[in-house]
Design a protein around this motif. Sequence first.
Motif, PDB file in Angstrom:
ATOM      1  N   GLU A  41      28.558  28.710  47.109  1.00 22.01           N
ATOM      2  CA  GLU A  41      28.511  28.406  45.687  1.00 22.01           C
ATOM      3  C   GLU A  41      28.269  29.634  44.828  1.00 22.01           C
ATOM      4  O   GLU A  41      28.417  29.565  43.611  1.00 22.01           O
ATOM      5  N   ARG A  42      27.846  30.729  45.439  1.00 26.26           N
ATOM      6  CA  ARG A  42      27.589  31.935  44.659  1.00 26.26           C
ATOM      7  C   ARG A  42      28.902  32.657  44.421  1.00 26.26           C
ATOM      8  O   ARG A  42      29.590  33.035  45.363  1.00 26.26           O
ATOM      9  N   PRO A  43      29.268  32.860  43.155  1.00 30.20           N
ATOM     10  CA  PRO A  43      30.546  33.513  42.884  1.00 30.20           C
ATOM     11  C   PRO A  43      30.515  34.978  43.320  1.00 30.20           C
ATOM     12  O   PRO A  43      29.503  35.659  43.199  1.00 30.20           O
ATOM     13  N   SER A  44      31.638  35.428  43.849  1.00 28.73           N
ATOM     14  CA  SER A  44      31.745  36.825  44.238  1.00 28.73           C
ATOM     15  C   SER A  44      33.151  37.305  43.906  1.00 28.73           C
ATOM     16  O   SER A  44      34.034  36.518  43.580  1.00 28.73           O
ATOM     17  N   GLY A  45      33.335  38.600  43.994  1.00 30.89           N
ATOM     18  CA  GLY A  45      34.622  39.186  43.661  1.00 30.89           C
ATOM     19  C   GLY A  45      34.599  39.736  42.246  1.00 30.89           C
ATOM     20  O   GLY A  45      33.543  40.066  41.704  1.00 30.89           O
ATOM     21  N   GLU A  46      35.766  39.823  41.665  1.00 35.70           N
ATOM     22  CA  GLU A  46      35.879  40.376  40.318  1.00 35.70           C
ATOM     23  C   GLU A  46      35.355  39.387  39.287  1.00 35.70           C
ATOM     24  O   GLU A  46      35.515  38.184  39.426  1.00 35.70           O
ATOM     25  N   PHE A  47      34.718  39.936  38.247  1.00 36.45           N
ATOM     26  CA  PHE A  47      34.308  39.100  37.124  1.00 36.45           C
ATOM     27  C   PHE A  47      34.784  39.752  35.840  1.00 36.45           C
ATOM     28  O   PHE A  47      35.045  40.943  35.780  1.00 36.45           O
ATOM     29  N   ARG A  48      34.936  38.927  34.817  1.00 40.11           N
ATOM     30  CA  ARG A  48      35.412  39.412  33.529  1.00 40.11           C
ATOM     31  C   ARG A  48      34.920  38.444  32.456  1.00 40.11           C
ATOM     32  O   ARG A  48      35.009  37.232  32.620  1.00 40.11           O
ATOM     33  N   ARG A  49      34.410  39.002  31.371  1.00 39.21           N
ATOM     34  CA  ARG A  49      34.003  38.175  30.237  1.00 39.21           C
ATOM     35  C   ARG A  49      34.256  38.948  28.955  1.00 39.21           C
ATOM     36  O   ARG A  49      33.806  40.077  28.792  1.00 39.21           O
ATOM     37  N   SER A  50      35.015  38.354  28.048  1.00 42.86           N
ATOM     38  CA  SER A  50      35.265  38.936  26.730  1.00 42.86           C
ATOM     39  C   SER A  50      34.520  38.106  25.696  1.00 42.86           C
ATOM     40  O   SER A  50      34.592  36.880  25.712  1.00 42.86           O
TER      41      SER A  50
END
Length: 194
Positions: free
Chosen positions: A137-146
């Motif tokens: 359930e823990r998100p991993s990898g690339e993240f992006r927030r604008s």
Amino acid sequence: MSTAENNQTDPEPVHVSTEEEASEQPQAEQSSQSETSGSGAQKSIDRLRTEFDKLLGIAVEQGERALDKLGLFGNEAVWIPRVDLLEQEDQVQVYLDLPGVTAEEINITLAGNMLTVTGTRSTGITTTAGQTVRMSERPSGEFRRSVPMPVAVDPDKVTASVQNGILSVVLEKSSTEKPRQIPINSASGAGFSS
């Protein structure tokens, strides 16, 4: 990634006409269009345009999170961190939840009125032969927030820090956005003539 995904091309751009473009059409063309389309069809078009304008407004206000909710963000494996935005008299503060991410893994850009935070997070879980992941359930990898800024900010006066998994970005408001007291000059002896 499959070869079918690699062979996908970018979708063709869609042209959305504005009210200004519609007013530029020749009058005869507009009248012939209104004669051929019934009032019911025009109401449907107006309702569709209104709904589209609402969706576009939400996308502009909420940035990429709204595009993701609408299914327009794409099929990329990108997770979107939660954000808090606080506006004060002379600055804007942005807080993002980035647990397990170090300062070296974060990239922050400010382009015009849009603050964008990108990076990569690894949960450190790797599987070997004989292991099966039963829950993840823990998100991993690339993240992006604008995050769109509510007011104009000074791009030269931005600071950022990470502590306890929370990224804090402080942006000073532009001098044109800061409130200032305007002095009133009194011209004694000068009167208004009528």
